[in-house]
Design a protein around this motif. Structure first.
Motif, PDB file in Angstrom:
ATOM      1  N   LYS D   2       0.849  -1.194   0.000  1.00 41.60           N
ATOM      2  CA  LYS D   2       0.000   0.000   0.000  1.00 41.60           C
ATOM      3  C   LYS D   2       0.887   1.246   0.000  1.00 41.60           C
ATOM      4  O   LYS D   2       1.892   1.286   0.697  1.00 41.60           O
ATOM      5  CB  LYS D   2      -0.851  -0.023   1.281  1.00 41.60           C
ATOM      6  CG  LYS D   2      -2.188   0.690   1.207  1.00 41.60           C
ATOM      7  CD  LYS D   2      -2.892   0.607   2.545  1.00 41.60           C
ATOM      8  CE  LYS D   2      -2.827   1.918   3.290  1.00 41.60           C
ATOM      9  NZ  LYS D   2      -3.246   1.828   4.704  1.00 41.60           N
ATOM     10  N   LEU D   3       0.488   2.235  -0.767  1.00 43.59           N
ATOM     11  CA  LEU D   3       1.252   3.486  -0.812  1.00 43.59           C
ATOM     12  C   LEU D   3       0.630   4.496   0.141  1.00 43.59           C
ATOM     13  O   LEU D   3      -0.564   4.807   0.027  1.00 43.59           O
ATOM     14  CB  LEU D   3       1.249   4.068  -2.227  1.00 43.59           C
ATOM     15  CG  LEU D   3       2.193   3.434  -3.242  1.00 43.59           C
ATOM     16  CD1 LEU D   3       1.967   4.026  -4.618  1.00 43.59           C
ATOM     17  CD2 LEU D   3       3.642   3.617  -2.830  1.00 43.59           C
ATOM     18  N   VAL D   4       1.403   5.011   1.073  1.00 39.19           N
ATOM     19  CA  VAL D   4       0.911   6.024   2.014  1.00 39.19           C
ATOM     20  C   VAL D   4       1.612   7.342   1.678  1.00 39.19           C
ATOM     21  O   VAL D   4       2.773   7.541   2.028  1.00 39.19           O
ATOM     22  CB  VAL D   4       1.221   5.603   3.473  1.00 39.19           C
ATOM     23  CG1 VAL D   4       0.674   6.641   4.442  1.00 39.19           C
ATOM     24  CG2 VAL D   4       0.645   4.230   3.769  1.00 39.19           C
ATOM     25  N   GLU D  73       5.433   8.841 -11.995  1.00 41.33           N
ATOM     26  CA  GLU D  73       4.815   7.526 -12.201  1.00 41.33           C
ATOM     27  C   GLU D  73       5.544   6.478 -11.378  1.00 41.33           C
ATOM     28  O   GLU D  73       6.767   6.438 -11.365  1.00 41.33           O
ATOM     29  CB  GLU D  73       4.882   7.155 -13.680  1.00 41.33           C
ATOM     30  CG  GLU D  73       4.051   8.103 -14.536  1.00 41.33           C
ATOM     31  CD  GLU D  73       4.087   7.766 -16.014  1.00 41.33           C
ATOM     32  OE1 GLU D  73       4.510   6.636 -16.350  1.00 41.33           O
ATOM     33  OE2 GLU D  73       3.701   8.609 -16.827  1.00 41.33           O
ATOM     34  N   VAL D  74       4.799   5.632 -10.682  1.00 39.31           N
ATOM     35  CA  VAL D  74       5.417   4.534  -9.926  1.00 39.31           C
ATOM     36  C   VAL D  74       4.681   3.239 -10.254  1.00 39.31           C
ATOM     37  O   VAL D  74       3.499   3.233 -10.580  1.00 39.31           O
ATOM     38  CB  VAL D  74       5.394   4.787  -8.400  1.00 39.31           C
ATOM     39  CG1 VAL D  74       6.269   5.964  -8.038  1.00 39.31           C
ATOM     40  CG2 VAL D  74       3.991   5.004  -7.892  1.00 39.31           C
ATOM     41  N   LYS D  75       5.417   2.132 -10.164  1.00 40.94           N
ATOM     42  CA  LYS D  75       4.862   0.824 -10.495  1.00 40.94           C
ATOM     43  C   LYS D  75       5.000  -0.061  -9.264  1.00 40.94           C
ATOM     44  O   LYS D  75       6.116  -0.308  -8.799  1.00 40.94           O
ATOM     45  CB  LYS D  75       5.646   0.227 -11.667  1.00 40.94           C
ATOM     46  CG  LYS D  75       4.860  -0.740 -12.516  1.00 40.94           C
ATOM     47  CD  LYS D  75       5.686  -1.216 -13.689  1.00 40.94           C
ATOM     48  CE  LYS D  75       4.903  -2.207 -14.539  1.00 40.94           C
ATOM     49  NZ  LYS D  75       5.669  -2.621 -15.720  1.00 40.94           N
ATOM     50  N   ILE D  76       3.892  -0.483  -8.705  1.00 43.80           N
ATOM     51  CA  ILE D  76       3.908  -1.336  -7.511  1.00 43.80           C
ATOM     52  C   ILE D  76       3.128  -2.615  -7.848  1.00 43.80           C
ATOM     53  O   ILE D  76       1.943  -2.537  -8.213  1.00 43.80           O
ATOM     54  CB  ILE D  76       3.231  -0.605  -6.318  1.00 43.80           C
ATOM     55  CG1 ILE D  76       3.964   0.708  -6.004  1.00 43.80           C
ATOM     56  CG2 ILE D  76       3.142  -1.503  -5.095  1.00 43.80           C
ATOM     57  CD1 ILE D  76       5.269   0.548  -5.277  1.00 43.80           C
ATOM     58  N   ASP D  77       3.782  -3.794  -7.771  1.00 35.83           N
ATOM     59  CA  ASP D  77       3.086  -5.055  -8.053  1.00 35.83           C
ATOM     60  C   ASP D  77       2.357  -5.008  -9.392  1.00 35.83           C
ATOM     61  O   ASP D  77       1.179  -5.361  -9.481  1.00 35.83           O
ATOM     62  CB  ASP D  77       2.057  -5.391  -6.949  1.00 35.83           C
ATOM     63  CG  ASP D  77       2.688  -5.498  -5.587  1.00 35.83           C
ATOM     64  OD1 ASP D  77       3.915  -5.631  -5.508  1.00 35.83           O
ATOM     65  OD2 ASP D  77       1.926  -5.437  -4.604  1.00 35.83           O
ATOM     66  N   GLU D  78       3.006  -4.574 -10.428  1.00 33.74           N
ATOM     67  CA  GLU D  78       2.451  -4.523 -11.792  1.00 33.74           C
ATOM     68  C   GLU D  78       1.383  -3.448 -11.989  1.00 33.74           C
ATOM     69  O   GLU D  78       0.878  -3.283 -13.090  1.00 33.74           O
ATOM     70  CB  GLU D  78       1.889  -5.890 -12.243  1.00 33.74           C
ATOM     71  CG  GLU D  78       2.864  -7.043 -12.132  1.00 33.74           C
ATOM     72  CD  GLU D  78       4.205  -6.736 -12.812  1.00 33.74           C
ATOM     73  OE1 GLU D  78       4.177  -6.410 -14.011  1.00 33.74           O
ATOM     74  OE2 GLU D  78       5.256  -6.785 -12.151  1.00 33.74           O
ATOM     75  N   ILE D  83       1.942   9.780  -8.530  1.00 32.97           N
ATOM     76  CA  ILE D  83       1.897  10.529  -7.267  1.00 32.97           C
ATOM     77  C   ILE D  83       2.033  12.010  -7.613  1.00 32.97           C
ATOM     78  O   ILE D  83       3.030  12.440  -8.199  1.00 32.97           O
ATOM     79  CB  ILE D  83       3.017  10.086  -6.301  1.00 32.97           C
ATOM     80  CG1 ILE D  83       2.930   8.572  -6.052  1.00 32.97           C
ATOM     81  CG2 ILE D  83       2.906  10.850  -4.975  1.00 32.97           C
ATOM     82  CD1 ILE D  83       3.980   8.025  -5.081  1.00 32.97           C
TER      83      ILE D  83
ATOM     84  N   LYS E  22       7.013  -9.028  -8.186  1.00 34.94           N
ATOM     85  CA  LYS E  22       6.314  -9.876  -7.223  1.00 34.94           C
ATOM     86  C   LYS E  22       6.970 -11.261  -7.129  1.00 34.94           C
ATOM     87  O   LYS E  22       7.170 -11.790  -6.039  1.00 34.94           O
ATOM     88  CB  LYS E  22       4.841  -9.999  -7.659  1.00 34.94           C
ATOM     89  CG  LYS E  22       3.873  -9.789  -6.495  1.00 34.94           C
ATOM     90  CD  LYS E  22       2.480 -10.161  -6.858  1.00 34.94           C
ATOM     91  CE  LYS E  22       1.735  -8.991  -7.465  1.00 34.94           C
ATOM     92  NZ  LYS E  22       0.291  -9.222  -7.580  1.00 34.94           N
ATOM     93  N   ILE E  92       5.302   6.374   1.595  1.00 42.06           N
ATOM     94  CA  ILE E  92       5.830   5.210   2.321  1.00 42.06           C
ATOM     95  C   ILE E  92       5.102   3.983   1.774  1.00 42.06           C
ATOM     96  O   ILE E  92       3.899   4.039   1.496  1.00 42.06           O
ATOM     97  CB  ILE E  92       5.603   5.380   3.842  1.00 42.06           C
ATOM     98  CG1 ILE E  92       6.361   6.619   4.345  1.00 42.06           C
ATOM     99  CG2 ILE E  92       6.011   4.131   4.604  1.00 42.06           C
ATOM    100  CD1 ILE E  92       6.065   6.986   5.786  1.00 42.06           C
ATOM    101  N   GLU E  94       3.677   0.403   2.567  1.00 41.65           N
ATOM    102  CA  GLU E  94       3.360  -0.433   3.739  1.00 41.65           C
ATOM    103  C   GLU E  94       2.933  -1.830   3.294  1.00 41.65           C
ATOM    104  O   GLU E  94       2.371  -1.991   2.213  1.00 41.65           O
ATOM    105  CB  GLU E  94       2.228   0.222   4.532  1.00 41.65           C
ATOM    106  CG  GLU E  94       2.695   1.510   5.197  1.00 41.65           C
ATOM    107  CD  GLU E  94       1.710   2.016   6.260  1.00 41.65           C
ATOM    108  OE1 GLU E  94       0.557   1.544   6.264  1.00 41.65           O
ATOM    109  OE2 GLU E  94       2.114   2.872   7.071  1.00 41.65           O
TER     110      GLU E  94
END
Lengths: 94, 94, 94, 94, 94, 94, 94
Positions: D2-4, D73-78, D83, E22, E92, E94
């Protein structure tokens, strides 16, 4: 016609190049580089300028050094003036 | 149609080039360089502009010198105006 | 769909070029230069924007002059809008 | 994962281009120009940011228009996110 | 040797590219684009920075997304770190 | 001769490149990239600098990391120093 | 003729290159790189400058290091001076 500058503006008139040499001899070759000496003609009221209090510290008649390339040239009745902000005036010549 | 400027804006109208020469003779060749003299047409209310208190110091009818390249040209009913910020006005001509 | 602008943003819609000529005749050749006249569609709440208090002074329905090149063009349901900051609005046309 | 987001940052996810046309027909040719519509995924706490108090005015789930070229641009888990700062969000779509 | 950042600086260490996918499979071709994920190693005290009060909101051990091209790379005892300002940290993880 | 820095300036002296490798072996090839480690030689008094209160947080003898390309190189009695602002110092090495 | 600087300006006079080498031998080849050492000739009154209180910390006679390329060169009665802002003075040489 008279120029009444606004805010922290100052109307100046460039001194002739020959005044910038100690001797009285006119040296036209030196005219190429613009002398940065001028006489103050009119001074704005100062006060709040761009959110900052400005106190005017030059007065009409002062001979001054101003920052090269600063200001706007204007021509009124065949006379050429430069309008600068007081912060473009570097020093008074006494 | 009437232009009502916002904030510290001022609507000005460029003076004709021939008005800038002392004699009454029209000199079209001098038209090339844009004269920086204008008449104030309408003045914004001033007040808080970009977080700073601005007090308007010009009024409709004033003849002024403004900063070359400043402002936005607009055309309303075949008339051309320039909208400048008051800080682009350098001096009042009296 | 409705656009609700944030902060000091204003949603405007460009007026057609033919509206900018006094006569009712459509002049397609004049379309080349983008007219800077627009109608206000929606106005943000103002308030603290970038650390400065902004009071909104335009309202939906106002015809305005805005700064050329300002703002972001958006297309919603085939309609084109421009979102500008209020400080990009130069004057109201009355 | 998760992005915070920190400060006045907002995590958004671009809406698919076909959602931006009224009809349900997918128009792949229109994909070329990046749509500026996005959904808010996560919102930072606001507060003092760069010495200025920022109050967050968008919330997760809002559909928004954001400023073209803004953000990272950011890539998290595909999954791809952008942001942005809240000030890059121009309007909420209702 | 230990790095003690000043003001609002944060010492971070880039996460390996393979951690950003992943699956556990190492994908060397993806190394080309620099991943923007990092772990916080040390955090400055915050306080008055450039005339503005800054409160630190990340702590050592946080996994973060930071702004591409931000910060200064430093090499201490064969280890590579990046020193960024907290405002270059976007979120951040998480 | 002694350098007494003004305001928030700090006089630093670059550490030799060979000190930046763990082993004692001198590696001249690594000299090409300028090491960003330096020792603090003298520290200005801080105080009001450009309208902002600055508290000095480094002291003579500190080993520091500074921002690449920051500062002005000066040569006094054959010794080379760099004068930086404290805000160009990223971290202290302990 | 005397130069009286305004605000936070300082009139300085560059020290001759040969003074910057320990030995008394004149090294004309070293003249190519402009030495950044100067003597303070006259100091402005300080006070409110651009909305910020400035206290002058150098005095006539001080030998100083100044920021390369800073300031305006002026020629008065065949003597060459440089007018800098105090913030362009990096350190006093004692």
């Amino acid at each position: 016609m008279k120029l009444v500058p606004l805010g922290d503006r100052v109307v100046i008139k460039q001194l002739e190049a020959e005044e910038t040499t100690k001797s009285g001899i006119v040296l036209p070759g030196q005219n190429k580089e613009k002398p940065q000496q001028a006489e103050v003609i009119a001074v704005g009221p100062g006060g709040m300028v761009d959110g900052k209090e400005v106190k005017m510290e030059v007065k009409a008649g002062d001979k001054i050094i101003y920052s090269k390339y600063a200001g706007t040239e204007v021509k009124i009745d065949e006379d050429e003036y430069i309008i600068v902000k007081q912060s473009d005036i570097l020093a008074i010549i006494e």
